[in-house]
Design a protein around this motif. Structure first.
Motif, PDB file in Angstrom:
ATOM      1  N   SER A  32      66.009 -33.915 -15.553  1.00  0.00           N
ATOM      2  CA  SER A  32      66.270 -35.336 -15.780  1.00  0.00           C
ATOM      3  C   SER A  32      65.165 -36.160 -15.116  1.00  0.00           C
ATOM      4  O   SER A  32      64.516 -35.681 -14.172  1.00  0.00           O
ATOM      5  N   ASP A  33      65.012 -37.370 -15.593  1.00  0.00           N
ATOM      6  CA  ASP A  33      64.032 -38.282 -14.976  1.00  0.00           C
ATOM      7  C   ASP A  33      64.363 -38.470 -13.502  1.00  0.00           C
ATOM      8  O   ASP A  33      63.479 -38.464 -12.641  1.00  0.00           O
ATOM      9  N   GLU A  34      65.660 -38.584 -13.215  1.00  0.00           N
ATOM     10  CA  GLU A  34      66.083 -38.815 -11.830  1.00  0.00           C
ATOM     11  C   GLU A  34      65.653 -37.645 -10.938  1.00  0.00           C
ATOM     12  O   GLU A  34      65.092 -37.861  -9.861  1.00  0.00           O
ATOM     13  N   TRP A  35      65.885 -36.404 -11.396  1.00  0.00           N
ATOM     14  CA  TRP A  35      65.514 -35.232 -10.571  1.00  0.00           C
ATOM     15  C   TRP A  35      64.005 -35.208 -10.363  1.00  0.00           C
ATOM     16  O   TRP A  35      63.524 -35.083  -9.227  1.00  0.00           O
ATOM     17  N   ILE A  36      63.259 -35.328 -11.453  1.00  0.00           N
ATOM     18  CA  ILE A  36      61.793 -35.175 -11.345  1.00  0.00           C
ATOM     19  C   ILE A  36      61.218 -36.301 -10.485  1.00  0.00           C
ATOM     20  O   ILE A  36      60.425 -36.051  -9.562  1.00  0.00           O
ATOM     21  N   PHE A  37      61.639 -37.533 -10.748  1.00  0.00           N
ATOM     22  CA  PHE A  37      61.036 -38.662 -10.010  1.00  0.00           C
ATOM     23  C   PHE A  37      61.395 -38.599  -8.525  1.00  0.00           C
ATOM     24  O   PHE A  37      60.539 -38.802  -7.665  1.00  0.00           O
ATOM     25  N   SER A  38      62.667 -38.300  -8.235  1.00  0.00           N
ATOM     26  CA  SER A  38      63.049 -38.313  -6.818  1.00  0.00           C
ATOM     27  C   SER A  38      62.412 -37.155  -6.044  1.00  0.00           C
ATOM     28  O   SER A  38      62.116 -37.291  -4.862  1.00  0.00           O
ATOM     29  N   ARG A  39      62.153 -36.013  -6.700  1.00  0.00           N
ATOM     30  CA  ARG A  39      61.556 -34.865  -5.995  1.00  0.00           C
ATOM     31  C   ARG A  39      60.026 -34.935  -5.953  1.00  0.00           C
ATOM     32  O   ARG A  39      59.406 -34.325  -5.093  1.00  0.00           O
ATOM     33  N   THR A  40      59.421 -35.639  -6.930  1.00  0.00           N
ATOM     34  CA  THR A  40      57.946 -35.547  -7.055  1.00  0.00           C
ATOM     35  C   THR A  40      57.236 -36.896  -7.153  1.00  0.00           C
ATOM     36  O   THR A  40      56.042 -36.973  -6.879  1.00  0.00           O
ATOM     37  N   GLY A  41      57.915 -37.939  -7.611  1.00  0.00           N
ATOM     38  CA  GLY A  41      57.242 -39.223  -7.869  1.00  0.00           C
ATOM     39  C   GLY A  41      56.633 -39.313  -9.258  1.00  0.00           C
ATOM     40  O   GLY A  41      56.079 -40.351  -9.637  1.00  0.00           O
ATOM     41  N   ILE A  42      56.761 -38.234 -10.037  1.00  0.00           N
ATOM     42  CA  ILE A  42      56.139 -38.227 -11.378  1.00  0.00           C
ATOM     43  C   ILE A  42      57.091 -38.870 -12.393  1.00  0.00           C
ATOM     44  O   ILE A  42      58.283 -38.578 -12.412  1.00  0.00           O
ATOM     45  N   ARG A  43      56.522 -39.756 -13.237  1.00  0.00           N
ATOM     46  CA  ARG A  43      57.294 -40.364 -14.331  1.00  0.00           C
ATOM     47  C   ARG A  43      56.872 -39.807 -15.682  1.00  0.00           C
ATOM     48  O   ARG A  43      57.662 -39.668 -16.596  1.00  0.00           O
ATOM     49  N   GLU A  44      55.569 -39.566 -15.822  1.00  0.00           N
ATOM     50  CA  GLU A  44      55.039 -39.082 -17.103  1.00  0.00           C
ATOM     51  C   GLU A  44      53.734 -38.348 -16.850  1.00  0.00           C
ATOM     52  O   GLU A  44      53.180 -38.423 -15.739  1.00  0.00           O
ATOM     53  N   ARG A  45      53.266 -37.623 -17.868  1.00  0.00           N
ATOM     54  CA  ARG A  45      52.003 -36.908 -17.785  1.00  0.00           C
ATOM     55  C   ARG A  45      51.357 -36.971 -19.154  1.00  0.00           C
ATOM     56  O   ARG A  45      52.018 -37.285 -20.153  1.00  0.00           O
ATOM     57  N   ARG A  46      50.031 -36.688 -19.202  1.00  0.00           N
ATOM     58  CA  ARG A  46      49.321 -36.646 -20.485  1.00  0.00           C
ATOM     59  C   ARG A  46      49.158 -35.195 -20.909  1.00  0.00           C
ATOM     60  O   ARG A  46      48.896 -34.332 -20.077  1.00  0.00           O
ATOM     61  N   ILE A  47      49.288 -34.959 -22.210  1.00  0.00           N
ATOM     62  CA  ILE A  47      49.133 -33.605 -22.730  1.00  0.00           C
ATOM     63  C   ILE A  47      48.068 -33.628 -23.829  1.00  0.00           C
ATOM     64  O   ILE A  47      48.142 -34.430 -24.771  1.00  0.00           O
ATOM     65  N   ALA A  48      47.078 -32.749 -23.678  1.00  0.00           N
ATOM     66  CA  ALA A  48      45.957 -32.725 -24.619  1.00  0.00           C
ATOM     67  C   ALA A  48      46.408 -32.242 -25.989  1.00  0.00           C
ATOM     68  O   ALA A  48      47.362 -31.464 -26.110  1.00  0.00           O
ATOM     69  N   GLY A  49      45.683 -32.695 -27.018  1.00  0.00           N
ATOM     70  CA  GLY A  49      45.946 -32.225 -28.379  1.00  0.00           C
ATOM     71  C   GLY A  49      45.608 -30.750 -28.498  1.00  0.00           C
ATOM     72  O   GLY A  49      44.842 -30.208 -27.692  1.00  0.00           O
ATOM     73  N   GLU A  50      46.185 -30.106 -29.516  1.00  0.00           N
ATOM     74  CA  GLU A  50      45.987 -28.666 -29.680  1.00  0.00           C
ATOM     75  C   GLU A  50      44.510 -28.286 -29.735  1.00  0.00           C
ATOM     76  O   GLU A  50      44.080 -27.279 -29.173  1.00  0.00           O
TER      77      GLU A  50
END
Ligand code: COA
Length: 329
Positions: A32-50
């Motif tokens: 969940s957003d809550e788990w990831i943000f509270s444990r790491t501070g991360i909200r989003e990341r970029r993912i390269a095209g194939e």
């Protein structure tokens, strides 16, 4: 005659277009957003095209760095790409970058793998090569397509990382700016804490291994957390002491962007206010070797790095490797 002063003449960065939010990830794994943000501070990341390779991202960041330095590809005689996700096991990603940029043939081009500390290792290496007087302008790049080594079914790792690239041009110092120092460390007793078990000569064909997808990164997160904080603190304190500086004299710290809680703990240990640290991991996650040059470029563009300031760069990563650098602007 002493070694010539070497400075960062320009910075650049590149992040792929595609944004993957924590909510997007919660559609794929039990998180969940809550788990990831509270444990790491991360909200989003970029993912390269194939079809977007590490070298393409590296070249894009390098073009911005060249423009910011006022230097052309023809002036470059050294290209180092710090990466743990090269385009191919060989040849070096740096050779692809050289070709993409039109860097001249009489240029040394190679990759360097020190995982998330890769950029500090590459900076140290390029600085030494330039200080020898045998090379004049270096492109030092951190670039990663971490999405290719992640197990997208493993919620304990896939939420932490992202793709991207950052680059600097190193060259003869102009004015007050110069690299003051670097320190590199490694502790090979802990290679098991963070690794990609397959794909190298030890397990050349990971798909043949019946016990699992060994080409994916594995991590002991809790252990890494503890050693990361201790190692970053040591790397910061020792370089400051070596240069007769105290933490309060550092205008801006650019730490490896792995986890907000690691950065907050480091700030406490160094007795520095949190706002002395430049952080962009909420938007990119951990981009490994790209993380510091990507943050450095954004910090410069945000006006967080001013002439005369001293900046501390500090990283840790698989290996375990760690290191620090002091940069005067
Ligand atoms: C990875 C990290 C965020 C995990 O946080 P933590 O507080 O140590 O959490 P734990 O690993 O103890 O897991 C706690 C629980 O959350 C669960 N969990 C793990 N990932 C989860 C996720 N993405 N979403 C929801 N729950 C998750 C675990 O399964 C565990 O459940 P359990 O108690 O039922 O077994 C943290 O250890 C960390 O940041 N470590 C450093 C990692 C790092 O920076 N690596 C890169 C180095 S360059």
């Amino acid at each position: 005659m002493g070694s010539p002063d070497i400075a960062i003449l320009g910075t650049g960065s590149y992040a792929p277009e595609k944004i993957v939010t924590n909510d997007d990830l919660s559609q794929r794994v039990d998180t969940s957003d809550e788990w990831i943000f509270s444990r790491t501070g991360i909200r989003e990341r970029r993912i390269a095209g194939e079809n977007e390779t590490t070298s393409m991202m590296a070249a894009a960041a390098a073009r911005h760095a060249l423009a910011s330095a006022g230097v052309t590809a023809a002036d470059i005689d050294l290209v180092i790409v710090a990466t743990m996700t090269p385009d191919l096991p060989m040849p070096a990603t740096a050779c692809f970058v050289q070709h993409l940029l039109g860097v001249p043939l009489n240029t040394a081009c190679f990759d360097l793998n020190a995982a998330c500390s890769g950029f500090i290792y590459a900076l140290d290496t390029a600085w030494a090569m330039l200080a020898s007087g045998r090379y004049k302008h270096a492109l030092v790049i951190g670039a990663e397509k971490m999405s290719t080594v992640l197990n997208w079914k493993d919620r304990t790792t896939c939420v932490l990382f992202g793709d991207g690239a950052g680059a600097i041009v190193l060259g003869p110092a102009r004015g007050t700016a110069k690299i003051l120092g670097t320190r590199l460390y490694a502790d090979g007793a802990h290679t098991d804490l963070l690794c990609v078990p397959g794909g190298g000569s030890n397990v050349p064909d990971p798909s043949a291994d019946p016990s699992g997808p060994q080409r994916h990164m594995t991590m002991k997160g809790r252990e890494i957390f503890k050693v990361a904080v201790r190692e970053m603190e040591d790397a910061a304190r020792e370089i400051l002491a070596q240069h007769g500086l105290v933490a309060a004299q550092i205008a801006c710290v650019i730490p490896h962007q792995a986890n907000q809680r690691i950065i907050d703990t480091l700030a406490q240990y160094l007795k520095l206010p949190a706002d002395r640290f430049f952080v962009n991991l909420h938007r990119y996650g951990n981009t490994s070797a790209a993380s510091i040059p990507l943050a450095l470029d954004e910090a410069r563009r945000a006006g967080r790095v001013k002439a005369g300031d001293t900046t501390l760069l500090v990283a840790f990563g698989a290996g375990l490797t760690y290191g620090s650098a002091l940069v005067r602007w």
